[in-house]
Design a protein around this motif. Structure first.
Motif: not given
Length: 380
Positions: A271-294
């Motif tokens: 279990g948890s065999v990644q090199d670093k414990g602080n291992n994060h992946t950044r994901f983006i959520c995309i759309s076709k239309q331009l949407e800008i939320y508060p």
């Protein structure tokens, strides 16, 4: 003469410089008014080149380069000030303003969302953190996610863009150059890789390990301790778990998420065999239309810069002048051009700030071509 006396002389000179700088900007304001009245562009490259040569020659050989840097910054400040005074709002800013007005105040809780991989993929986990009740369509590769958005099959798509250990997901960046879309949100997911295998397998019995190339990179130290084991890259960590489960073999394993163990009936070998414990992946959520939320306080853009010395410096200098923090800068080669690059910027700035408005109105003057990818907030 001691250091205090020298500092007093510096202070006296600085007082004069500040006063002269104010006078120079007053003249720049008059020039801006003239340009506005006569419909002239703010940027006058021939004039700037001539001026740089003149001041460098006057400064002498020892100070020539320092003087060029100083006056290059002065020109950036002057152009920025003139653009602000002329208040030349671009069509892009009109689109951004309309998007702010037309986008709902609350981010949607339910939507049709495209993810790469199969059930149990990290993209699915990120998707379920961003949306409360998503309806997910799975695609074999990242190209399929972009195509689903472009063709209207899905309203949103989830894509990994960078990892804290393995760096940027270059395939996604290359596809971002090709496709039209808008980023509406981002999410940082803690990634926990585990070695999973069919019941009855042991660590000593494993001859092959399947996983995504990013996961393989993130677990390089663990894998180095398994000599003779063949490492096989596949499209996705969940696909790796699926392959192992369907094989029925006890000599193969997958680097995958904890959720995939239960989903595909696999057991934990490590279990948890990644090199670093602080291992994060950044994901983006995309759309076709331009949407800008508060609350949007991050902006992403892509630029093709003029192929000449100082082009990137001028862009960064303008952002520095406006007090805009660059939190990511990535370059990717343009497929149809020799040794030319598309530069990707993540900027930290509120969409409601004066600095954001000014930068959006000045981008045309800073580069050969640019692409506004959206303004959004990041969920953690």
């Amino acid at each position: 003469m001691d250091i205090q006396d020298l500092r007093k002389e510096i202070d006296s000179i600085d007082d004069q410089l500040v006063a002269l700088f104010g006078q120079r900007m007053d003249i720049a304001a008059q020039i801006a008014a003239y340009k506005r009245e006569h419909n002239l562009p703010v940027f006058a490259p021939a004039r700037e080149r001539e001026k740089l040569q003149d001041v460098a020659q006057k400064a002498g050989p020892d100070m020539a380069n320092y003087t060029r840097v100083l006056y290059s910054m002065l020109f950036e400040l002057s152009r920025s000030y003139q653009s602000k005074l002329n208040n030349s709002l671009s069509p892009l800013f009109d689109s951004i303003t309309q998007a702010i007005e037309n986008t709902p105040k609350l981010f949607p809780q339910q939507a049709m969302v495209a993810c790469q991989g199969v059930e149990g993929a990290y993209s699915q986990i990120a998707c379920e953190k961003i949306f409360k009740s998503p309806c997910i369509m799975y695609f074999k590769n990242f190209e399929g996610v972009f195509a689903a958005i472009g063709q209207g099959l899905c309203q949103y798509g989830i894509l990994p863009i960078e990892n804290s250990t393995a760096g940027s997901v270059k395939k996604v960046y290359d596809l971002m150059i090709k496709h039209d879309f808008s980023i509406v949100r981002s999410f940082r997911l803690k990634v926990d890789h585990n070695l999973l295998a069919n019941p009855g397998a042991t660590l000593a019995s494993i001859k092959e390990i399947y996983s995504h190339e990013q996961a393989i990179s993130q677990c390089s130290e663990f894998l180095a301790g398994l000599p003779g084991v063949k490492i096989i890259p596949v499209e996705n960590t969940a696909v790796a778990a699926q392959i192992v489960s369907q094989s029925g073999r006890t000599d193969v394993a997958a680097l995958s998420s904890r959720s995939c163990a239960e989903l595909y009936g696999l057991q934990f070998l490590a279990g948890s065999v990644q090199d670093k414990g602080n291992n994060h992946t950044r994901f983006i959520c995309i759309s076709k239309q331009l949407e800008i939320y508060p609350g949007s306080d991050k902006t992403s853009i892509m630029m093709i810069l003029h192929h000449r010395p100082g082009a990137l410096y001028k862009v960064l200098a303008r952002m520095y002048t406006l007090g805009i923090n660059v939190i990511k800068l990535e370059s990717r080669p343009l497929p149809d051009r020799d040794f030319e690059f598309m530069f990707y910027f993540d900027l930290e700035t509120s969409i409601y700030s004066e600095e954001f408005v000014q930068l959006m109105c000045e981008l045309d003057d800073l580069c050969e071509e640019f692409k506004y990818l959206g303004s959004y907030s990041e969920v953690v």
